[in-house]
Design a protein around this motif. Structure first.
Motif, PDB file in Angstrom:
ATOM      1  N   THR A   1       0.845  -1.190   0.000  1.00  0.00           N
ATOM      2  CA  THR A   1       0.000   0.000   0.000  1.00  0.00           C
ATOM      3  C   THR A   1       0.879   1.238   0.000  1.00  0.00           C
ATOM      4  OG1 THR A   1      -1.751   1.200   1.158  1.00  0.00           O
ATOM      5  CG2 THR A   1      -0.195   0.027   2.530  1.00  0.00           C
ATOM      6  N   LYS A   2       0.380   2.323  -0.556  1.00  0.00           N
ATOM      7  CA  LYS A   2       1.064   3.608  -0.467  1.00  0.00           C
ATOM      8  C   LYS A   2       0.620   4.355   0.779  1.00  0.00           C
ATOM      9  CE  LYS A   2       1.886   4.243  -5.369  1.00  0.00           C
ATOM     10  NZ  LYS A   2       1.675   5.061  -6.555  1.00  0.00           N
ATOM     11  N   GLY A   3      -0.434   3.866   1.395  1.00  0.00           N
ATOM     12  CA  GLY A   3      -0.959   4.489   2.608  1.00  0.00           C
ATOM     13  C   GLY A   3      -0.630   3.636   3.826  1.00  0.00           C
ATOM     14  N   THR A   4      -1.465   3.713   4.827  1.00  0.00           N
ATOM     15  CA  THR A   4      -1.280   2.971   6.064  1.00  0.00           C
ATOM     16  C   THR A   4      -1.899   1.588   5.919  1.00  0.00           C
ATOM     17  OG1 THR A   4      -1.388   5.037   7.296  1.00  0.00           O
ATOM     18  CG2 THR A   4      -1.724   3.003   8.547  1.00  0.00           C
ATOM     19  N   ALA A   5      -1.202   0.576   6.409  1.00  0.00           N
ATOM     20  CA  ALA A   5      -1.716  -0.794   6.367  1.00  0.00           C
ATOM     21  C   ALA A   5      -2.060  -1.230   7.783  1.00  0.00           C
ATOM     22  CB  ALA A   5      -0.683  -1.738   5.767  1.00  0.00           C
ATOM     23  N   TYR A   6      -3.246  -1.774   7.972  1.00  0.00           N
ATOM     24  CA  TYR A   6      -3.678  -2.274   9.265  1.00  0.00           C
ATOM     25  C   TYR A   6      -4.008  -3.752   9.138  1.00  0.00           C
ATOM     26  CZ  TYR A   6      -4.460   2.617  10.525  1.00  0.00           C
ATOM     27  OH  TYR A   6      -4.310   3.955  10.768  1.00  0.00           O
ATOM     28  N   VAL A   7      -3.526  -4.531  10.058  1.00  0.00           N
ATOM     29  CA  VAL A   7      -3.937  -5.923  10.188  1.00  0.00           C
ATOM     30  C   VAL A   7      -4.355  -6.074  11.640  1.00  0.00           C
ATOM     31  CG1 VAL A   7      -3.285  -8.343  10.012  1.00  0.00           C
ATOM     32  CG2 VAL A   7      -2.324  -6.678   8.415  1.00  0.00           C
ATOM     33  N   THR A   8      -5.617  -6.350  11.884  1.00  0.00           N
ATOM     34  CA  THR A   8      -6.112  -6.413  13.256  1.00  0.00           C
ATOM     35  C   THR A   8      -6.903  -7.699  13.464  1.00  0.00           C
ATOM     36  OG1 THR A   8      -8.138  -5.230  12.667  1.00  0.00           O
ATOM     37  CG2 THR A   8      -6.299  -3.905  13.451  1.00  0.00           C
TER      38      THR A   8
ATOM     39  N   ASN B   1       2.799 -16.929   9.706  1.00  0.00           N
ATOM     40  CA  ASN B   1       3.764 -18.014   9.613  1.00  0.00           C
ATOM     41  C   ASN B   1       4.401 -18.036   8.239  1.00  0.00           C
ATOM     42  OD1 ASN B   1       3.070 -19.237  12.207  1.00  0.00           O
ATOM     43  ND2 ASN B   1       1.128 -19.732  11.210  1.00  0.00           N
ATOM     44  N   SER B   2       5.636 -18.479   8.190  1.00  0.00           N
ATOM     45  CA  SER B   2       6.333 -18.644   6.929  1.00  0.00           C
ATOM     46  C   SER B   2       7.276 -19.831   7.041  1.00  0.00           C
ATOM     47  CB  SER B   2       7.122 -17.383   6.585  1.00  0.00           C
ATOM     48  OG  SER B   2       7.901 -17.602   5.428  1.00  0.00           O
ATOM     49  N   ASP B   3       7.275 -20.703   6.036  1.00  0.00           N
ATOM     50  CA  ASP B   3       8.249 -21.796   5.983  1.00  0.00           C
ATOM     51  C   ASP B   3       9.549 -21.318   5.352  1.00  0.00           C
ATOM     52  OD1 ASP B   3       6.504 -23.566   7.171  1.00  0.00           O
ATOM     53  OD2 ASP B   3       5.720 -24.293   5.257  1.00  0.00           O
ATOM     54  N   GLY B   4       9.516 -20.158   4.741  1.00  0.00           N
ATOM     55  CA  GLY B   4      10.708 -19.568   4.130  1.00  0.00           C
ATOM     56  C   GLY B   4      11.064 -18.299   4.885  1.00  0.00           C
ATOM     57  N   THR B   5      11.341 -17.255   4.166  1.00  0.00           N
ATOM     58  CA  THR B   5      11.676 -15.968   4.768  1.00  0.00           C
ATOM     59  C   THR B   5      10.414 -15.124   4.841  1.00  0.00           C
ATOM     60  OG1 THR B   5      13.887 -16.090   3.823  1.00  0.00           O
ATOM     61  CG2 THR B   5      13.135 -13.929   4.563  1.00  0.00           C
ATOM     62  N   LEU B   6      10.187 -14.506   5.982  1.00  0.00           N
ATOM     63  CA  LEU B   6       9.042 -13.620   6.165  1.00  0.00           C
ATOM     64  C   LEU B   6       9.568 -12.191   6.208  1.00  0.00           C
ATOM     65  CD1 LEU B   6       6.036 -13.100   6.842  1.00  0.00           C
ATOM     66  CD2 LEU B   6       6.651 -13.367   9.246  1.00  0.00           C
ATOM     67  N   TYR B   7       9.074 -11.354   5.321  1.00  0.00           N
ATOM     68  CA  TYR B   7       9.499  -9.960   5.263  1.00  0.00           C
ATOM     69  C   TYR B   7       8.360  -9.068   5.740  1.00  0.00           C
ATOM     70  CZ  TYR B   7      13.167 -11.680   2.162  1.00  0.00           C
ATOM     71  OH  TYR B   7      14.226 -12.349   1.627  1.00  0.00           O
ATOM     72  N   VAL B   8       8.665  -8.168   6.647  1.00  0.00           N
ATOM     73  CA  VAL B   8       7.737  -7.120   7.056  1.00  0.00           C
ATOM     74  C   VAL B   8       8.530  -5.827   6.937  1.00  0.00           C
ATOM     75  CG1 VAL B   8       6.290  -6.185   8.876  1.00  0.00           C
ATOM     76  CG2 VAL B   8       6.539  -8.668   8.650  1.00  0.00           C
ATOM     77  N   ASN B   9       8.118  -4.956   6.022  1.00  0.00           N
ATOM     78  CA  ASN B   9       8.872  -3.737   5.732  1.00  0.00           C
ATOM     79  C   ASN B   9       8.002  -2.515   5.908  1.00  0.00           C
ATOM     80  OD1 ASN B   9      11.287  -5.088   4.658  1.00  0.00           O
ATOM     81  ND2 ASN B   9       9.887  -5.753   3.049  1.00  0.00           N
ATOM     82  N   SER B  10       8.618  -1.428   6.352  1.00  0.00           N
ATOM     83  CA  SER B  10       7.945  -0.149   6.442  1.00  0.00           C
ATOM     84  C   SER B  10       8.953   0.954   6.165  1.00  0.00           C
ATOM     85  CB  SER B  10       7.338   0.044   7.839  1.00  0.00           C
ATOM     86  OG  SER B  10       6.796   1.341   7.961  1.00  0.00           O
ATOM     87  N   ASP B  11       8.583   1.928   5.345  1.00  0.00           N
ATOM     88  CA  ASP B  11       9.454   3.075   5.104  1.00  0.00           C
ATOM     89  C   ASP B  11       9.333   4.101   6.226  1.00  0.00           C
ATOM     90  OD1 ASP B  11      10.383   2.018   2.767  1.00  0.00           O
ATOM     91  OD2 ASP B  11       8.948   3.089   1.494  1.00  0.00           O
ATOM     92  N   ASN B  12       8.375   3.904   7.120  1.00  0.00           N
ATOM     93  CA  ASN B  12       8.171   4.843   8.208  1.00  0.00           C
ATOM     94  C   ASN B  12       8.219   4.063   9.512  1.00  0.00           C
ATOM     95  OD1 ASN B  12       7.584   7.157   9.618  1.00  0.00           O
ATOM     96  ND2 ASN B  12       5.824   7.725   8.394  1.00  0.00           N
ATOM     97  N   ASN B  13       7.152   4.011  10.247  1.00  0.00           N
ATOM     98  CA  ASN B  13       7.123   3.302  11.527  1.00  0.00           C
ATOM     99  C   ASN B  13       6.507   1.926  11.356  1.00  0.00           C
ATOM    100  OD1 ASN B  13       8.079   5.542  13.089  1.00  0.00           O
ATOM    101  ND2 ASN B  13       6.062   6.461  12.881  1.00  0.00           N
ATOM    102  N   LEU B  14       7.006   0.971  12.116  1.00  0.00           N
ATOM    103  CA  LEU B  14       6.420  -0.356  12.188  1.00  0.00           C
ATOM    104  C   LEU B  14       6.026  -0.572  13.635  1.00  0.00           C
ATOM    105  CD1 LEU B  14       5.735  -3.126  10.990  1.00  0.00           C
ATOM    106  CD2 LEU B  14       8.074  -3.827  11.519  1.00  0.00           C
ATOM    107  N   GLN B  15       4.757  -0.799  13.867  1.00  0.00           N
ATOM    108  CA  GLN B  15       4.261  -0.948  15.233  1.00  0.00           C
ATOM    109  C   GLN B  15       3.601  -2.305  15.378  1.00  0.00           C
ATOM    110  OE1 GLN B  15       1.872   2.286  16.721  1.00  0.00           O
ATOM    111  NE2 GLN B  15       0.747   0.934  18.080  1.00  0.00           N
TER     112      GLN B  15
END
Length: 182
Positions: free
Chosen positions: A118-125, A133-147
């Motif tokens: 997303t170019k905006g804010t992403a929410y997963v609640t 879960n990931s059997d491989g590599t799990l990537y969580v990226n943020s160009d700003n804050n990650l909470q």
């Protein structure tokens, strides 16, 4: 034709092998079903005009001669939503929001890559437990804050904990596989 029933027209063009059934609604809007000369089946509801294919606001469902299904909704302020279904792709395009709701499970599964961006804010609640879960590599990226927050425990566990090539260890509980890491 009268003020209660409006009108119904049948149009047949034998030269083009085309058939259309058109109904003028009481609300001065047009609905049509067409079998085109190419073999397409088109159902259209004109929302702002009683002239065929002339309005700015409409909903249209087209079953193409090739089996492709296109659904288009053109609303106010040039909000256009299209859904395209082929044997290999489901495509949804919109200027507004996409919403999925279910009283049961929703499963998104891919045998290849699942890419959510997303170019905006992403929410997963979640009001219950949440698992990623990931059997491989799990990537969580943020160009700003990650909470990451929880009213209960937040657990991060991995075998090798590295960020940008540096080992990161967060003090806390350990699981049987290694350090708690970010």
């Amino acid at each position: 034709e009268d003020e209660v029933t409006s009108w119904l027209k049948i149009f047949i063009n034998a030269g083009k092998t085309m058939f259309r059934l058109t109904k003028m609604q009481v609300d001065n809007k047009l609905t049509s079903i067409e079998l085109s000369e190419l073999g397409d089946v088109i159902i259209r509801r004109q929302l702002d005009s009683n002239s065929l294919n002339q309005g700015e606001l409409y909903t249209e469902c087209k079953l193409g001669q090739d089996g492709v299904v296109d659904i288009t909704i053109k609303g106010e302020e040039d909000n256009i939503t299209t859904i395209n279904l082929t044997s290999s792709t489901i495509s949804i395009s919109t200027k507004t929001q996409i919403k999925m709701e279910s009283k049961n499970d929703i499963t998104i599964k891919s045998d290849k890559t699942l890419n959510v961006s997303t170019k905006g804010t992403a929410y997963v609640t979640s009001n219950e437990d949440m698992y990623v879960n990931s059997d491989g590599t799990l990537y969580v990226n943020s160009d700003n804050n990650l909470q990451v927050s929880s009213k209960g425990n937040v657990n991060f566990s991995c075998i090798n904990g590295y960020i940008n090539g540096k080992r990161i260890i967060v003090k806390g509980d350990r699981d049987s596989r290694g350090d708690v890491c970010l």
